[in-house]
Write an enzyme that holds these catalytic residues in place. Sequence first.
Site, PDB file in Angstrom:
ATOM      1  N   ARG A  35       1.607  19.154  18.677  1.00 26.97           N
ATOM      2  CA  ARG A  35       1.712  20.577  18.365  1.00 26.97           C
ATOM      3  C   ARG A  35       0.567  21.083  17.520  1.00 26.97           C
ATOM      4  O   ARG A  35       0.364  22.285  17.389  1.00 26.97           O
ATOM      5  CB  ARG A  35       3.030  20.855  17.647  1.00 26.97           C
ATOM      6  CG  ARG A  35       3.144  20.231  16.271  1.00 26.97           C
ATOM      7  CD  ARG A  35       4.489  20.518  15.648  1.00 26.97           C
ATOM      8  NE  ARG A  35       4.625  19.921  14.323  1.00 26.97           N
ATOM      9  CZ  ARG A  35       5.735  19.955  13.595  1.00 26.97           C
ATOM     10  NH1 ARG A  35       6.810  20.568  14.085  1.00 26.97           N
ATOM     11  NH2 ARG A  35       5.783  19.395  12.405  1.00 26.97           N
ATOM     12  N   GLY A  39      -4.169  12.997  15.845  1.00 26.50           N
ATOM     13  CA  GLY A  39      -4.303  12.156  14.659  1.00 26.50           C
ATOM     14  C   GLY A  39      -3.150  12.285  13.692  1.00 26.50           C
ATOM     15  O   GLY A  39      -2.966  11.435  12.827  1.00 26.50           O
ATOM     16  N   VAL A 189       0.806   8.066  -7.379  1.00 27.47           N
ATOM     17  CA  VAL A 189      -0.127   7.263  -8.163  1.00 27.47           C
ATOM     18  C   VAL A 189      -1.572   7.514  -7.728  1.00 27.47           C
ATOM     19  O   VAL A 189      -2.478   7.616  -8.551  1.00 27.47           O
ATOM     20  CB  VAL A 189       0.239   5.769  -8.059  1.00 27.47           C
ATOM     21  CG1 VAL A 189      -0.900   4.881  -8.513  1.00 27.47           C
ATOM     22  CG2 VAL A 189       1.488   5.484  -8.898  1.00 27.47           C
ATOM     23  N   HIS A 448     -17.941 -18.475  -2.617  1.00 25.45           N
ATOM     24  CA  HIS A 448     -18.189 -18.211  -4.036  1.00 25.45           C
ATOM     25  C   HIS A 448     -19.563 -17.570  -4.195  1.00 25.45           C
ATOM     26  O   HIS A 448     -20.520 -17.985  -3.546  1.00 25.45           O
ATOM     27  CB  HIS A 448     -18.145 -19.525  -4.821  1.00 25.45           C
ATOM     28  CG  HIS A 448     -18.527 -19.363  -6.271  1.00 25.45           C
ATOM     29  ND1 HIS A 448     -17.648 -18.864  -7.203  1.00 25.45           N
ATOM     30  CD2 HIS A 448     -19.689 -19.620  -6.931  1.00 25.45           C
ATOM     31  CE1 HIS A 448     -18.255 -18.837  -8.389  1.00 25.45           C
ATOM     32  NE2 HIS A 448     -19.500 -19.293  -8.237  1.00 25.45           N
TER      33      HIS A 448
END
Length: 469
Positions: A35, A39, A189, A448
């Site tokens: 409508r 998305g 938040v 690492h």
Amino acid sequence: MTDKYDVLVIGSGPGGYVAAIRAAQHGLRTAVIERDRLGGICLNWGCIPTKALLHGADVAHTLANLRPFGFSTSGVEFDMAQLVEFSRGVSSRLSDGIGYLMKKNGVDVITGTARLTGKGVVGVRDSSDSASPLTEYRADHIILATGARPRSVPGVTPDGDRVWTYFDALVPQDLPKSLLVIGSGAIGVEFASLYHDLGSEVTLVELAPQIMPVEDAAVAGHVRRQFEKRGIEIHTGASVSELTVGADSVSVTVRSADGTLEQRVVERVLVAAGIQGNVEDLGLEDLGVEVDRGFVTTDQWCRTTAFGVYAIGDVAGGPCLAHKAGHEGVLCVDKLAGTPHVKPLDKDYVPGCTYSRPQVASLGLTEDQARATGRSLQIGQFDLQASGKALAIGEADGFVKTIFDADSGELLGAHMVGPDVTEQIQGFGIARSLEATGDDLAEVIFAHPTLSEAMHESVLAALGRPINM
């Protein structure tokens, strides 16, 4: 009847457009009815534009904290309208992209407002004219993907000016000097963090005993401490008992758990107290589609109580997340198309992400929920203060927490708070999907220096084998 389809999808959000594409991939004649803009809410008014604004807030935070890295600056100006324009441009570009995907996959796009008018029949009319002629389409399978909208709060009526929903908070005319946010789920938040970083004074009011009520208590407590350290005022176990809108301010009465009343005057109020499914005016009752507490009732294959009618995404209930909607779209279509070995969704293990500062990501059971199962647990936690990469980028406030069944090694829950954890939680999702145990994860080599090493360290801590702590 003007046309016949194998699959008709009502709504083109992250569940609807994905379901339509998947149906077309199965060779099913498919159409999606929308409508507004392709998305849905996520792309146009939720996930995507919010993240564009939050990136602007991250830039503001970076500019305010340059000195430790040897930089200084002055004369920086902020244009709220420009940031909003950027976010809207991102949404527009992605909406156009979905249009391309529909065309590429041979999915018809029907524009208008849809309603179930009979068994296997959907009527569509012009969204801007309720008196326009109704065009009907037939389909063997009808998938409801109509999404949800902001839930109302008694006595608080959004007006688009002084009292906002998240729609209004995404397109402000200017930056408010002060903002009171009602509700501290992911939406509340995120906006609290966003507006504070941009320069607003922010107050957060939550009815539950902790902010972020669905998150692990340790994570919620950490976020609260970080927010308060930044200057965000937080009231938990509290509610807004009265609200009066003035010409240029809002007077708010906050009621605490013990009944104490506190008066606040702010420029804007944002209602972020959850969402409710878009189930109205769809003709569900006439076809016997059951609705419970504002959401369509479905089984594990997204089937409703009416034959040939399915529901996916937010309209089918929580967790109300775009990635859950997309996953449901695929499994729903695969099941109705007869694909073998389709697995139902385990809603407990849909990852949840909050893109505030600090970010929060989690999946599975919280520690309290895991303990309530009566299982013997192995729990490990690794603080980012011991992470070389986190220290190197100046973002060492946070931790990773993992929860395992001590007898089987099953990963029961993973909870992360800190920089870019929303980009890392998928590692635990993959582990859960592959049924990896704690011992299996302990053998994985993590690069690492990376932030993700904290995931490995938390697993080792749960096994009683910590290395870097």
